[in-house]
Design an enzyme around this catalytic site. Sequence first.
Site, PDB file in Angstrom:
ATOM      1  N   ALA A 258       1.287  -1.150  -0.342  1.00  0.00           N
ATOM      2  CA  ALA A 258       0.292  -0.224   0.261  1.00  0.00           C
ATOM      3  C   ALA A 258       0.357   1.675   0.655  1.00  0.00           C
ATOM      4  O   ALA A 258       0.702   2.088   0.690  1.00  0.00           O
ATOM      5  CB  ALA A 258      -0.713   0.280   1.349  1.00  0.00           C
ATOM      6  N   ASP A 261      -0.566   3.101  -2.883  1.00  0.00           N
ATOM      7  CA  ASP A 261      -2.168   3.656  -3.024  1.00  0.00           C
ATOM      8  C   ASP A 261      -2.115   4.829  -1.563  1.00  0.00           C
ATOM      9  O   ASP A 261      -3.017   5.655  -2.140  1.00  0.00           O
ATOM     10  CB  ASP A 261      -2.676   1.936  -1.700  1.00  0.00           C
ATOM     11  CG  ASP A 261      -2.721   0.533  -3.058  1.00  0.00           C
ATOM     12  OD1 ASP A 261      -2.418   0.813  -4.135  1.00  0.00           O
ATOM     13  OD2 ASP A 261      -2.682   0.323  -2.392  1.00  0.00           O
TER      14      ASP A 261
END
Length: 306
Positions: A258, A261
């Site tokens: 992530a 992200d």
Amino acid sequence: MTDTPNRIAALGECMIEMFRRPDGSLTMGFGGDTLNTAVYLARLGTPVDYVTALGDDSISQDMVAAWEAEGVGTSHVLRVPNRLPGLYLIETDASGERRFLYWRDKAPARELFALPQTPELCAALEGYGVVYLSGISIAILGEQGRERLFELLERVRARGGKVAFDTNWRPRLWPDIETARAAFDRMLRLTDIALPGVTDLRDLYGDADADAVLARVRNAGVSEIVLKLEQPGCVVIEDGKAVDVPAQTVATVVDTTAAGDSFSAGYLAARLRGEGPADAARAAHKLAAAVIQHRGAIIPREAMPA
């Protein structure tokens, strides 16, 4: 004019995540690239709704409850009777390298733009200030679903909204590279804010280096570009010029899950606060630096940077 100009609609798939420990036991969580971004956007105070399709099972309900607890809106999560979310298993070898095994072919999210509720969903999404999606989002939809999505994005832009796109190239999700290139070409032409990775587009198109990738995205007509480099850092286009924005130095990287992200969330949140592209990229690096110092995609709330 948009109806919800201050909200972001994050579109994609969240899956059941199973992690196999060295002793063979399993732990369960939830994961998905655009879902991770939505959670971090909510934590940064940016109004965001997650857009996907789930089943009517207990795990799907647990997913929705977890998103709502994070402050992510779920009014556009479509439910499909007698279906289950996709699933993936994470295995880690002796050196710490991770391997992913997927079961997602029948996931409801793949039919997001082919359901009876789809027309109503599209009408609602037209009014958002920003629609955010990734290369994974467009990969799972198939040809007809992508065409319906692209038509929606055209209407979003016509009404004054913006489209933000993180490339996230995953070759295993595509039938062949020609199909993928055609879809990415179309998607980039519909993008206002691009967050491409050099490795993504280099591997997809065979571009030689970061300059070639940047030129490709600019030639597609994208007005705002944040190019994520192979080494820590990015290049943003500000006032027509390329500006290098190095990442923060992190002494110990625990887990890069992530990182991209959360970077997208930090950038978009800062831009919606009115910060310029370079300052927004610095804010994005700050969040990503915190994320990679913890295990898992979503870090504890108390670990969020100020």
